[in-house]
Design a protein around this motif. Sequence first.
Motif, PDB file in Angstrom:
ATOM      1  N   VAL A  71       0.759   4.568   1.867  1.00 53.34           N
ATOM      2  CA  VAL A  71       1.625   5.600   1.796  1.00 53.34           C
ATOM      3  C   VAL A  71       1.060   7.004   1.282  1.00 53.34           C
ATOM      4  O   VAL A  71      -0.182   6.502   0.446  1.00 53.34           O
ATOM      5  CB  VAL A  71       2.711   5.522   0.478  1.00 53.34           C
ATOM      6  CG1 VAL A  71       3.773   4.333   1.313  1.00 53.34           C
ATOM      7  CG2 VAL A  71       2.149   5.018  -0.621  1.00 53.34           C
ATOM      8  N   TYR A 357      -0.081   5.716   8.033  1.00 52.08           N
ATOM      9  CA  TYR A 357       0.549   5.870   6.674  1.00 52.08           C
ATOM     10  C   TYR A 357       1.992   6.379   6.655  1.00 52.08           C
ATOM     11  O   TYR A 357       2.414   7.213   7.497  1.00 52.08           O
ATOM     12  CB  TYR A 357      -0.274   7.073   6.090  1.00 52.08           C
ATOM     13  CG  TYR A 357      -1.579   6.418   5.526  1.00 52.08           C
ATOM     14  CD1 TYR A 357      -1.880   5.827   4.488  1.00 52.08           C
ATOM     15  CD2 TYR A 357      -2.689   6.418   6.741  1.00 52.08           C
ATOM     16  CE1 TYR A 357      -3.354   5.242   4.117  1.00 52.08           C
ATOM     17  CE2 TYR A 357      -3.782   5.925   6.191  1.00 52.08           C
ATOM     18  CZ  TYR A 357      -3.989   5.397   4.913  1.00 52.08           C
ATOM     19  OH  TYR A 357      -5.248   4.794   4.712  1.00 52.08           O
ATOM     20  N   ASP A 358       2.735   6.121   5.580  1.00 56.44           N
ATOM     21  CA  ASP A 358       4.083   6.329   5.538  1.00 56.44           C
ATOM     22  C   ASP A 358       4.231   7.873   4.618  1.00 56.44           C
ATOM     23  O   ASP A 358       3.756   7.551   3.605  1.00 56.44           O
ATOM     24  CB  ASP A 358       5.104   5.376   4.990  1.00 56.44           C
ATOM     25  CG  ASP A 358       6.334   5.608   4.992  1.00 56.44           C
ATOM     26  OD1 ASP A 358       6.942   6.411   5.891  1.00 56.44           O
ATOM     27  OD2 ASP A 358       7.036   5.054   4.184  1.00 56.44           O
ATOM     28  N   VAL A 360       5.373  10.346   2.207  1.00 55.21           N
ATOM     29  CA  VAL A 360       6.368   9.758   1.022  1.00 55.21           C
ATOM     30  C   VAL A 360       6.924  11.314   0.468  1.00 55.21           C
ATOM     31  O   VAL A 360       6.088  11.853  -0.077  1.00 55.21           O
ATOM     32  CB  VAL A 360       6.137   8.839   0.177  1.00 55.21           C
ATOM     33  CG1 VAL A 360       7.121   9.133  -1.316  1.00 55.21           C
ATOM     34  CG2 VAL A 360       6.207   7.459   0.635  1.00 55.21           C
TER      35      VAL A 360
ATOM     36  N   PHE B  29       4.751   0.277   2.716  1.00 59.26           N
ATOM     37  CA  PHE B  29       4.630  -0.089   3.842  1.00 59.26           C
ATOM     38  C   PHE B  29       4.228   1.052   4.796  1.00 59.26           C
ATOM     39  O   PHE B  29       4.352   2.180   4.272  1.00 59.26           O
ATOM     40  CB  PHE B  29       5.958  -0.565   4.380  1.00 59.26           C
ATOM     41  CG  PHE B  29       6.524  -1.885   4.313  1.00 59.26           C
ATOM     42  CD1 PHE B  29       5.819  -3.135   5.133  1.00 59.26           C
ATOM     43  CD2 PHE B  29       7.073  -2.269   3.181  1.00 59.26           C
ATOM     44  CE1 PHE B  29       6.038  -4.337   4.786  1.00 59.26           C
ATOM     45  CE2 PHE B  29       7.391  -3.680   2.974  1.00 59.26           C
ATOM     46  CZ  PHE B  29       6.921  -4.610   3.655  1.00 59.26           C
ATOM     47  N   SER B  30       3.454   1.127   5.804  1.00 57.08           N
ATOM     48  CA  SER B  30       2.863   2.229   6.561  1.00 57.08           C
ATOM     49  C   SER B  30       4.020   2.801   7.290  1.00 57.08           C
ATOM     50  O   SER B  30       3.924   3.939   7.563  1.00 57.08           O
ATOM     51  CB  SER B  30       1.730   1.744   7.524  1.00 57.08           C
ATOM     52  OG  SER B  30       2.386   0.558   8.433  1.00 57.08           O
ATOM     53  N   SER B  31       5.203   2.178   7.586  1.00 57.40           N
ATOM     54  CA  SER B  31       6.416   2.822   8.311  1.00 57.40           C
ATOM     55  C   SER B  31       7.642   2.209   8.050  1.00 57.40           C
ATOM     56  O   SER B  31       7.619   0.768   7.616  1.00 57.40           O
ATOM     57  CB  SER B  31       5.955   2.970   9.670  1.00 57.40           C
ATOM     58  OG  SER B  31       6.104   1.582  10.113  1.00 57.40           O
ATOM     59  N   ARG B  53      12.291   6.202  -5.030  1.00 59.69           N
ATOM     60  CA  ARG B  53      11.794   6.587  -3.886  1.00 59.69           C
ATOM     61  C   ARG B  53      12.966   6.797  -2.735  1.00 59.69           C
ATOM     62  O   ARG B  53      12.686   7.465  -1.603  1.00 59.69           O
ATOM     63  CB  ARG B  53      10.983   5.285  -3.042  1.00 59.69           C
ATOM     64  CG  ARG B  53       9.625   5.043  -3.524  1.00 59.69           C
ATOM     65  CD  ARG B  53       8.812   5.893  -2.704  1.00 59.69           C
ATOM     66  NE  ARG B  53       8.182   5.292  -1.398  1.00 59.69           N
ATOM     67  CZ  ARG B  53       9.016   5.636  -0.175  1.00 59.69           C
ATOM     68  NH1 ARG B  53       9.747   6.735  -0.259  1.00 59.69           N
ATOM     69  NH2 ARG B  53       8.616   5.177   0.853  1.00 59.69           N
TER      70      ARG B  53
END
Lengths: 370, 263
Positions: A71, A357-358, A360, B29-31, B53
């Motif tokens: 992330v 990558y997420d 955020v 997590f990546s997504s 979050r």
Amino acid sequence: MTFSDVFKTLDRSEIEETLYKKDTNDVKSAIAKTKLTYDDFLALISPAAEAHIDEMAKRANSIVKRRFGNVINLYAPLYVSNECTNSCVYCGFNVNNKIKRVSLTIDEALKEADILYNHGIRDILLVSGEAPKTVTIPYLKELTQRLHRKFASIALEIYPLSADDYRQIARAGCDGLTIYQESYDGELYEKVHLKGRKRDFFYRLETPDRGGAAGLRRLGIGILMGLSDWRTDCAFLAKHAAYLTKKYWRSKISVSFPRLRPAFGGFEPLCDVTDANLVQVITALRIYLNDIGIVLSTREKPALRDSLVPLGITQMSAGSKTTPGGYVTDTNSCEQFAVEDTRSPADVCRMLSRLGYDPVFKDWDAGFIR
Amino acid sequence: MTAKQQSDDNIIINGREFSSRLFVGTGKFSSVQSMVGAIKASGAEIVTVALRRVDIDNPVDDIISALGGLDILILPNTSGARNADEAVRLARLARAAGCEPWIKLEVTPDPNYLLPDPIETLKAAKILVKDGFTVMPYINADPILAKRLQDAGVHTVMPLGSPIGSNQGLRTKDSIRIIIEQAEVPVVVDAGLGAASHAAQAMELGADAVLVNTAIAVSKNPAMMAHSFMLGTIAGREAFLAGIPSKRETAEASSPLTGFLRE
């Protein structure tokens, strides 16, 4: 005790000499360790480590993945004023620069914030020059209180305040503080900060201490790479970050080290910092201080920013305008520095997703603060 | 009730039954797609979400809306809270926003190792239990604290195996063994489990469930890793139920050496 006390025990020339003497064996031994000493860190930012940049990158990538996951936190600056009583030779807001001075009213600042909100931004950084007469404590409190309704996280990057002032603004909903020392080289500091309260090196140096004492949850420090010898300044930055992590153990410490960009006034960086140098700093800090936040600014070019993401970065600004009112008017005139990465938050998100990558936007909750 | 839930080895928390003894987290997590894939593969029925979050008031928040379609209990957690007041406030905000009154209580004043504060955790637990929450506190592997929390009326205790995200496995095994021995509520080993074998080990000890996040989220194939944890959890549970033979210092022949005496 504050960091000034620690700082006074450090001998800059001795640190510089130590790190420039490090050799390949020192670097190899540092990379191989799970817990590095400060001396190991000096090896990682030494010229000898340049030949080991790939190994450092691999190590940094694996650490940041484990500690922070896949992330990247996104935030955006909101410039509320470019008025400034300081004369910093490298900054567009320098009091001597003949630029249009703008200070936003609360309503104007909220309009800027609305645009950021609509882009998905929930983590906002209020920025100003040294303008205590216009960017007053009551102003900051009111603005924070009103932003607090919509934004999960609000931090300050303005002129240094007293611990009491930080406490008041924290109660209004502010949870973080960023303050750059710019350089830990005292002599150089005097040469580039010609006028104004900023000339007080130690008052500035103790600012994160005052923020920590006031209970701010996020403390950011930084240097401008290109002022003094960057390796030695990084050695001090790491020392400062390690000190803050230990002393203000409830706060999250982060570091930034942007390279100097051209600004109004035609200032040229005093020393050259290459892309490889930047990679070396990011990876060395990540390997030494595993849990530190590392912020990547929009001062770097998009392609380079994309490549730097996996090396240890945890936070990025996106869609930044560095001029007060810049989001509403969609301009960057009278900016503090030139933004290289002009992509919108949506574009940065797409890039991050592509890299695995997420992005955020919210990693904090206003509910934590009354 | 699904076929899975009808099996007779369900874990019961505050009167509610769950057939899966693997709980999973949603961080790192990546997504969102990768997270959902892993949750599905894990078979988890309890999925914890950090309140800091998510935008709990916003039904189109990507994490909340992605989890909404799954047959799971969303267990909000108070990660980031530095003291009891903050944790309580956050739990109440989540309930006010429509979450079920279940809370994974995390009071972690140190943002790096994220180790739980025992004093503030106990304080918050007392308040939240009185407030009608199902309280599942994350704690260090401290048997006395576990007892004190049970006295306060919590509904599980969740001791850590090793620091969050460290993947070091069951470093606190001896204390967890005591917690399990003395427990009156389910014991969920939370944090630090880095491989399916760690989950199996915790379950073999007699833990009622395990919670895993980092090891799944940052693996190259989160769904496959999640599935491996499911298998590890089941394997450990079955071994525990079957009765693991005790260990010995010396070899023991399957055919006793003194067998001739009985011939």
